[in-house]
Enzyme design. Structure first.
Site, PDB file in Angstrom:
ATOM      1  N   GLY A 277     -39.250  -7.757   5.232  1.00 49.42           N
ATOM      2  CA  GLY A 277     -39.343  -9.195   5.448  1.00 49.42           C
ATOM      3  C   GLY A 277     -38.124  -9.868   4.860  1.00 49.42           C
ATOM      4  N   ARG A 278     -38.095  -9.872   3.510  1.00 44.41           N
ATOM      5  CA  ARG A 278     -37.047 -10.574   2.776  1.00 44.41           C
ATOM      6  C   ARG A 278     -35.635 -10.177   3.201  1.00 44.41           C
ATOM      7  NH1 ARG A 278     -38.077 -12.420  -2.482  1.00 44.41           N
ATOM      8  NH2 ARG A 278     -39.879 -11.035  -2.500  1.00 44.41           N
ATOM      9  N   TYR A 318     -41.950 -17.553  -9.435  1.00 42.10           N
ATOM     10  CA  TYR A 318     -41.462 -16.218  -9.814  1.00 42.10           C
ATOM     11  C   TYR A 318     -40.263 -16.272 -10.753  1.00 42.10           C
ATOM     12  CZ  TYR A 318     -43.719 -15.294  -5.230  1.00 42.10           C
ATOM     13  OH  TYR A 318     -44.566 -15.254  -4.150  1.00 42.10           O
ATOM     14  N   CYS A 346     -44.097 -34.564 -10.093  1.00 41.09           N
ATOM     15  CA  CYS A 346     -44.525 -34.914 -11.447  1.00 41.09           C
ATOM     16  C   CYS A 346     -45.053 -33.718 -12.209  1.00 41.09           C
ATOM     17  CB  CYS A 346     -45.580 -36.005 -11.373  1.00 41.09           C
ATOM     18  SG  CYS A 346     -45.013 -37.388 -10.377  1.00 41.09           S
ATOM     19  N   GLU A 347     -44.216 -32.724 -12.417  1.00 41.35           N
ATOM     20  CA  GLU A 347     -44.551 -31.544 -13.224  1.00 41.35           C
ATOM     21  C   GLU A 347     -43.248 -31.007 -13.780  1.00 41.35           C
ATOM     22  OE1 GLU A 347     -46.807 -28.300 -11.853  1.00 41.35           O
ATOM     23  OE2 GLU A 347     -48.122 -29.523 -10.590  1.00 41.35           O
TER      24      GLU A 347
END
Ligand SMILES: *Cc1c(COP(=O)(O)O)cnc(C)c1O
Length: 421
Positions: A277-278, A318, A346-347
């Site tokens: 995939g990647r 990750y 807002c984190e």
């Protein structure tokens, strides 16, 4: 290698200036290069030349219809992990005989749909799943072609959230129990046991874990054949890593990986499947964002972008690194600045990079996140009611929006207010 290069100081996707796309579609957005997607698929396909094989693109890394159609038209198979991905593959024109169905939680409904509409094989991950698939196949009067995913208990030495091949992980059956489970499966009339499946994790930057796993699969093939099973297909999974950080050493190439496959399982007379995939989609995509503010903190400078963790969650999820480049190249010799690169959510977790040395940037400038084509758009959400960002595909000097940005109205109208409220 990818097709995102500077020309006359302006970063381009193939022959299109990213600035031009930004002017037309607004920011932030994802952009994919069809030349890079094609090149990466062909690298794998060529690496397995001379063996009976199918390269099945892991759709969970990027499932846009245009991307699937492009790869499907090149002859790629698809590795799907849900009924939704199966439907997407079929909608993009990929025939059922080129679709493998992976995942530990297939529902009976998903099994029924795939059996009715055509499937190359199910990669079965547990005994309860064997029983369910057998039941569904018998009820439809068909037999389901299957491999069983074995967990080879090798350490992929990758991020814990994407390691799948250790015995403590939830995937597959322990290889030590394989003979017993294959014997059980062979007795189920709704199943045709055709092969073995293994997938040990993602973003592997070393071939040694693959080698260890594939040697175990080769041994198991011989053992199972001696037990009377007609093992004729090996699905070797995905997981080959990509260089996220320019300064790191390059991970192994598909050619080396192909040679390893031939060396470890090439003489068994099995059809080979791989599920990258990647490596196909990762470096085929960028996320482009605009600087909203440069904020001077007490001891650091914040680059506040219009993209956030909901658009690209890999750094938050990750601890992933993405190279971040200015879309307009800095003047030669320009002094570098150090920024914390953050989004508006807002984190505090909404941080793309900390203390990153970069070309000096100002409000209004564009930046490009490299290697964002895999596990980027597919993992995005509308957290903070930020509409999903558009995806754009480039081919040569053409580009097209392949998923538009929803308007606020479209986003809001997906909710409904009950009549009794
Ligand atoms: C995630 C996954 C892949 C693809 O992994 P990449 O690292 O993107 O190549 C392939 N097969 C299975 C079963 C997976 O879960």
């Amino acid at each position: 290698m990818d097709h995102f290069l500077y020309r006359d100081g302006a970063l381009c996707a193939e022959d299109v200036r990213l600035e031009d796309i930004a002017a037309q579609v607004g920011t932030p957005f994802y952009v994919y290069s069809s030349a890079t997607l094609t090149r990466h698929f062909k690298l794998f396909d060529d690496a397995l030349e001379g063996t009976d094989h199918l390269v099945c693109f892991a759709m969970k890394s990027n499932s846009n219809q245009a991307v699937i159609k492009l790869l499907g038209d090149l002859g790629a198979g698809m590795d799907v992990v849900s009924g939704g991905e199966y439907a997407r593959a079929r909608a993009a024109g990929v025939p059922g005989e080129r679709i493998v169905f992976s995942g530990i939680g297939k529902t009976r409904e998903e099994m029924r749909t795939a059996l009715n509409s055509g499937i190359r094989q199910f990669n079965v991950e547990s005994e309860p799943e064997l029983a369910a698939l057998n039941e569904v196949a018998l009820s439809l009067g068909v037999t389901a072609p299957i491999t069983i995913r074995v967990n080879p208990d090798v350490d992929a030495k990758t991020h814990a959230k994407i390691a799948t091949g250790k015995s403590e992980n939830k995937f597959g059956i322990p290889i030590s129990r394989a003979r017993e489970v294959y014997t059980h499966a062979a007795g189920l009339k709704g199943l045709d046991v055709i092969g073995i499946d293994v997938h040990i994790g993602s973003q592997l930057t070393d071939l040694a874990p693959f080698e260890a796993a594939y040697l175990k699969v080769a041994d198991l093939t011989k053992t199972l054949r001696a037990d009377g099973h007609n093992i004729r297909r090996l699905d070797l999974g995905g997981g080959l890593g990509i260089p996220y950080e320019r300064s790191n050493s390059a991970p192994p190439l598909p050619t080396e990986y192909g040679a390893l496959i031939k060396r470890t399982v090439g003489d068994l007379g099995c059809e080979i499947e791989i599920e990258p995939g990647r490596l196909i989609s990762g470096n085929a995509g960028l996320m482009v964002s605009r600087v909203i503010y440069v904020k001077e903190g007490e001891d650091r400078k914040f680059l506040i972008l219009d993209a956030a963790m909901n658009d690209l969650i890999r750094p938050a999820m990750y601890d992933a690194w993405h190279d971040i480049d200015p879309v307009i190249e800095a003047a030669p010799g320009a002094e570098r600045a150090t920024y914390d690169v953050v989004g508006p959510v807002c984190e505090s977790g909404d941080t793309f990079a900390k203390g990153r040395a970069m070309a000096p940037l100002s409000a209004g400038d564009l930046v490009a996140f490299r290697s964002a084509g895999a596990y980027g758009a597919v993992m995005s959400s509308e957290y903070n009611s930020r509409p999903l960002i558009p995806e754009v595909l480039v081919m040569g000097d053409q580009f097209a929006v392949i998923r538009p940005r929803p308007t606020y109205e479209e986003m809001i109208n997906r909710d409904t207010i009950p009549a009794w409220l």
